[in-house]
Design an enzyme around this catalytic site. Structure first.
Site, PDB file in Angstrom:
ATOM      1  N   TYR A 112      20.888  43.037  11.616  1.00  0.00           N
ATOM      2  CA  TYR A 112      20.271  43.551  12.849  1.00  0.00           C
ATOM      3  C   TYR A 112      21.115  44.654  13.486  1.00  0.00           C
ATOM      4  CZ  TYR A 112      17.567  39.387  11.980  1.00  0.00           C
ATOM      5  OH  TYR A 112      16.781  38.441  11.362  1.00  0.00           O
ATOM      6  N   ASP A 113      20.419  45.740  13.814  1.00  0.00           N
ATOM      7  CA  ASP A 113      21.070  46.906  14.433  1.00  0.00           C
ATOM      8  C   ASP A 113      20.973  46.870  15.953  1.00  0.00           C
ATOM      9  OD1 ASP A 113      19.449  48.801  11.840  1.00  0.00           O
ATOM     10  OD2 ASP A 113      21.430  47.827  11.835  1.00  0.00           O
ATOM     11  N   THR A 114      19.865  46.278  16.463  1.00  0.00           N
ATOM     12  CA  THR A 114      19.657  46.218  17.921  1.00  0.00           C
ATOM     13  C   THR A 114      19.738  44.773  18.383  1.00  0.00           C
ATOM     14  OG1 THR A 114      18.228  48.173  17.849  1.00  0.00           O
ATOM     15  CG2 THR A 114      18.055  46.770  19.809  1.00  0.00           C
TER      16      THR A 114
END
Ligand SMILES: O=C(O)[C@H](O)[C@H](O)COP(=O)(O)O
Ligand SMILES: [Mg+2]
Length: 299
Positions: A18-20
């Protein structure tokens, strides 16, 4: 079935996936003004890994700006455009979705944060922290003058709630034609510093009972909150995770938005609500005891 995280590799895998990272606040990052252990370390690890961080809170007592002040006081790096509170979402909803006419105003049951966000959106309001409403004197209709320009009532967490405020809101909602009934959020309880307190949902409950009418709820799990974020921030839902402590707001909000969800057990939801015979039908993707557990990934 939720995946219970425990080994360092579990958390490392989450960081890769996950980036956000959307964080709920009360019960996840802090209880009242007391930070949850490890929260600061984890946020700095995420920033070092160049993750996008957003703070998404149903707490309408503070504006984005005053939340920034709270983050600063607690020594947590945060930027105003990363902070999304239900007071901000409600003010945007009134100005941009309802498009309340400029000659109309809002009657506020709520605190400074709600007033600041309405002012920032150029929406006129009455009530709120007005000392005239902060009274325990019996309310009398003989002393009340209906303001025909009130076109909406917004109800949020108000720790100075009283019969006068409820009675004024009731008048506007029953006597001003088309008056909108809005709730910033409907959390039943609030995880304060030393325990549970009645939440915003418990403030609007007397009105919904007296009116026999439900408000439009703006905050999590409503899509309205996500619309508010998406209007300002680009993120990929497939690589976004919502971290929360309440199943019927945070986790449902994440699921409604097509996000992954991580439940922490430092706030409202208890172990018994996610395991055993009476477990909730709302099942997070992941569970861990505390946000501090992510320190297992190392610096
Ligand atoms: O009662 C409320 O308004 C909410 O319980 C409280 O503010 C929750 O805030 P959150 O957990 O969404 O940060
Ligand atoms: Mg919470």
């Amino acid at each position: 079935m939720a995946t219970r995280l425990s080994a360092a590799a579990d958390y490392e895998a989450l960081l890769d996936k996950y980036d956000t990272w959307m964080f709920d606040c009360d019960g996840v990052l802090w209880h009242g003004d007391r930070l949850i252990e490890g929260a600061v370390d984890v946020l700095s690890i995420l920033r070092r890994r160049k993750k996008q961080i957003l703070f998404v809170t149903n707490n309408a007592t503070k504006s984005r700006k005053s939340y920034k002040g709270k983050f600063d006081t607690l020594g947590v790096e945060a930027h105003v455009d990363e902070i999304y509170g239900s007071a901000y979402a409600a003010a945007v909803y009134i100005s941009s979705v309802i498009k309340l006419p400029k000659d109309k105003k809002v009657y506020v049951i709520g605190m400074k944060g709600m007033e600041e966000e309405l002012a920032d959106e150029g929406v006129s309001f009455v009530g709120g922290t007005d000392p005239a409403d902060a009274t325990l004197k019996p309310f009398s209709l003989a002393d009340f003058t209906l303001d025909p320009t009130v076109g909406a009532v917004v109800c949020g967490l108000d720790t100075a709630i009283n019969y006068t405020k409820l009675s004024k809101a009731f008048q506007y909602l029953t006597r001003n034609p088309g008056c909108h009934f809005l709730a910033t959020n409907e959390d039943s309880t609030y995880p304060a510093g030393d325990g549970l307190l009645p939440g915003a949902g418990a403030i609007s409950a007397p009105l919904r009972y007296a009116l026999g009418r439900d408000p439009v709820a703006i905050g999590k799990p409503a899509k309205t909150m996500l619309d508010c974020i998406q209007a300002k921030v680009h993120y990929d839902p497939a690589r976004t995770i919502m971290v929360g402590d309440r199943l019927n707001t945070d986790i449902l909000f994440g699921q409604n938005g097509g996000l992954a969800t991580l439940l922490v057990l430092t706030g409202i939801t208890t172990e018994a609500e996610i395991t055993g015979p009476n477990a909730s039908s709302i099942v997070p993707d992941y569970v861990t005891n505390s946000i501090g557990d992510l320190r297992a990934v190392g610096r």
